[in-house]
Design a protein around this motif. Sequence first.
Motif, PDB file in Angstrom:
ATOM      1  N   GLY A  26     -27.910  20.263 -27.628  1.00 14.19           N
ATOM      2  CA  GLY A  26     -26.521  19.899 -27.900  1.00 14.19           C
ATOM      3  C   GLY A  26     -25.508  20.958 -27.504  1.00 14.19           C
ATOM      4  O   GLY A  26     -24.305  20.735 -27.609  1.00 14.19           O
ATOM      5  N   ALA A  27     -25.965  22.106 -27.054  1.00 17.44           N
ATOM      6  CA  ALA A  27     -25.057  23.200 -26.665  1.00 17.44           C
ATOM      7  C   ALA A  27     -24.686  23.076 -25.186  1.00 17.44           C
ATOM      8  O   ALA A  27     -25.300  22.316 -24.438  1.00 17.44           O
ATOM      9  N   LYS A  28     -23.692  23.855 -24.789  1.00 11.99           N
ATOM     10  CA  LYS A  28     -23.318  23.933 -23.376  1.00 11.99           C
ATOM     11  C   LYS A  28     -24.311  24.834 -22.649  1.00 11.99           C
ATOM     12  O   LYS A  28     -24.869  25.766 -23.233  1.00 11.99           O
ATOM     13  N   GLU A  29     -24.502  24.561 -21.362  1.00 10.49           N
ATOM     14  CA  GLU A  29     -25.400  25.384 -20.559  1.00 10.49           C
ATOM     15  C   GLU A  29     -24.878  26.813 -20.441  1.00 10.49           C
ATOM     16  O   GLU A  29     -23.670  27.044 -20.401  1.00 10.49           O
ATOM     17  N   MET A  30     -25.824  27.736 -20.351  1.00  2.74           N
ATOM     18  CA  MET A  30     -25.517  29.145 -20.165  1.00  2.74           C
ATOM     19  C   MET A  30     -26.382  29.659 -19.019  1.00  2.74           C
ATOM     20  O   MET A  30     -27.300  28.979 -18.565  1.00  2.74           O
ATOM     21  N   LEU A  31     -26.079  30.848 -18.541  1.00  7.91           N
ATOM     22  CA  LEU A  31     -26.837  31.455 -17.448  1.00  7.91           C
ATOM     23  C   LEU A  31     -27.965  32.314 -18.007  1.00  7.91           C
ATOM     24  O   LEU A  31     -27.734  33.158 -18.887  1.00  7.91           O
ATOM     25  N   PRO A  41     -16.584  32.748 -14.477  1.00  9.73           N
ATOM     26  CA  PRO A  41     -16.667  33.020 -13.034  1.00  9.73           C
ATOM     27  C   PRO A  41     -17.300  34.362 -12.666  1.00  9.73           C
ATOM     28  O   PRO A  41     -18.091  34.432 -11.721  1.00  9.73           O
ATOM     29  N   ALA A  42     -16.995  35.424 -13.396  1.00  4.33           N
ATOM     30  CA  ALA A  42     -17.577  36.736 -13.075  1.00  4.33           C
ATOM     31  C   ALA A  42     -19.091  36.723 -13.252  1.00  4.33           C
ATOM     32  O   ALA A  42     -19.819  37.318 -12.459  1.00  4.33           O
ATOM     33  N   ALA A  43     -19.583  36.042 -14.282  1.00  3.07           N
ATOM     34  CA  ALA A  43     -21.025  35.967 -14.506  1.00  3.07           C
ATOM     35  C   ALA A  43     -21.694  35.152 -13.402  1.00  3.07           C
ATOM     36  O   ALA A  43     -22.756  35.520 -12.912  1.00  3.07           O
ATOM     37  N   VAL A  44     -21.060  34.052 -13.002  1.00  7.93           N
ATOM     38  CA  VAL A  44     -21.607  33.229 -11.921  1.00  7.93           C
ATOM     39  C   VAL A  44     -21.660  34.036 -10.624  1.00  7.93           C
ATOM     40  O   VAL A  44     -22.630  33.957  -9.873  1.00  7.93           O
ATOM     41  N   LYS A  45     -20.648  34.860 -10.397  1.00  7.90           N
ATOM     42  CA  LYS A  45     -20.624  35.695  -9.184  1.00  7.90           C
ATOM     43  C   LYS A  45     -21.744  36.748  -9.224  1.00  7.90           C
ATOM     44  O   LYS A  45     -22.399  36.994  -8.216  1.00  7.90           O
ATOM     45  N   CYS A  46     -21.965  37.348 -10.388  1.00  5.24           N
ATOM     46  CA  CYS A  46     -23.019  38.361 -10.529  1.00  5.24           C
ATOM     47  C   CYS A  46     -24.421  37.746 -10.527  1.00  5.24           C
ATOM     48  O   CYS A  46     -25.385  38.411 -10.166  1.00  5.24           O
ATOM     49  N   LEU A  47     -24.518  36.492 -10.954  1.00  9.52           N
ATOM     50  CA  LEU A  47     -25.808  35.807 -11.087  1.00  9.52           C
ATOM     51  C   LEU A  47     -25.783  34.483 -10.323  1.00  9.52           C
ATOM     52  O   LEU A  47     -25.952  33.411 -10.907  1.00  9.52           O
ATOM     53  N   PRO A  48     -25.563  34.517  -9.013  1.00  5.49           N
ATOM     54  CA  PRO A  48     -25.365  33.269  -8.265  1.00  5.49           C
ATOM     55  C   PRO A  48     -26.560  32.320  -8.280  1.00  5.49           C
ATOM     56  O   PRO A  48     -26.385  31.110  -8.165  1.00  5.49           O
ATOM     57  N   ASP A  49     -27.759  32.840  -8.443  1.00  7.69           N
ATOM     58  CA  ASP A  49     -28.951  31.996  -8.414  1.00  7.69           C
ATOM     59  C   ASP A  49     -29.582  31.810  -9.797  1.00  7.69           C
ATOM     60  O   ASP A  49     -30.698  31.293  -9.900  1.00  7.69           O
ATOM     61  N   ALA A  50     -28.875  32.232 -10.828  1.00  2.75           N
ATOM     62  CA  ALA A  50     -29.439  32.153 -12.179  1.00  2.75           C
ATOM     63  C   ALA A  50     -29.588  30.703 -12.624  1.00  2.75           C
ATOM     64  O   ALA A  50     -28.682  29.887 -12.429  1.00  2.75           O
ATOM     65  N   PRO A  51     -30.716  30.394 -13.232  1.00  6.70           N
ATOM     66  CA  PRO A  51     -30.872  29.050 -13.793  1.00  6.70           C
ATOM     67  C   PRO A  51     -29.901  28.845 -14.952  1.00  6.70           C
ATOM     68  O   PRO A  51     -29.589  29.786 -15.686  1.00  6.70           O
ATOM     69  N   ARG A  52     -29.426  27.634 -15.087  1.00  7.53           N
ATOM     70  CA  ARG A  52     -28.587  27.274 -16.238  1.00  7.53           C
ATOM     71  C   ARG A  52     -29.508  26.648 -17.278  1.00  7.53           C
ATOM     72  O   ARG A  52     -30.255  25.741 -16.959  1.00  7.53           O
ATOM     73  N   GLU A  53     -29.428  27.166 -18.486  1.00  6.70           N
ATOM     74  CA  GLU A  53     -30.305  26.700 -19.546  1.00  6.70           C
ATOM     75  C   GLU A  53     -29.512  26.453 -20.819  1.00  6.70           C
ATOM     76  O   GLU A  53     -28.452  27.038 -21.020  1.00  6.70           O
ATOM     77  N   LEU A  54     -30.051  25.598 -21.654  1.00  2.00           N
ATOM     78  CA  LEU A  54     -29.434  25.309 -22.943  1.00  2.00           C
ATOM     79  C   LEU A  54     -29.945  26.303 -23.978  1.00  2.00           C
ATOM     80  O   LEU A  54     -31.159  26.488 -24.106  1.00  2.00           O
ATOM     81  N   PRO A  55     -29.041  26.927 -24.718  1.00  2.00           N
ATOM     82  CA  PRO A  55     -29.506  27.832 -25.775  1.00  2.00           C
ATOM     83  C   PRO A  55     -30.196  27.053 -26.905  1.00  2.00           C
ATOM     84  O   PRO A  55     -31.126  27.543 -27.525  1.00  2.00           O
ATOM     85  N   TYR A  56     -29.703  25.850 -27.165  1.00  2.00           N
ATOM     86  CA  TYR A  56     -30.284  24.958 -28.167  1.00  2.00           C
ATOM     87  C   TYR A  56     -29.782  23.555 -27.855  1.00  2.00           C
ATOM     88  O   TYR A  56     -28.811  23.382 -27.110  1.00  2.00           O
TER      89      TYR A  56
END
Length: 107
Positions: free
Chosen positions: A70-75, A53-68
Amino acid sequence: MASSRSYLQYILCQMAKIEGITHRAMMGEYILYVEGRIFGGIYDDRLLVKPVPAAVKCLPDAPRELPYEGAKEMLLVEETDDAAFLKQLVEAMLPELPERKPRRKAE
């Protein structure tokens, strides 16, 4: 595509004022830790962080991308030139990151 050592060094330099930053190489990429807790990593020369939640608050418009695959999305952190922002982001995330699990001893 593996991440370059030079991009890792650039990110570590930008985060130099954050206490407890460490990293570990993993299959051509780099996992990033703060006080022993995983908060993100360098994947394909991109800085990605966990979507706590803190990262989403700091980066509200950040694209969500897969690191590789099969992985979970990250900011995706695009403000890598702003060392003060990176410090604020990581310090805000710290209380929301899971504690490091103790390693099991081999029997």
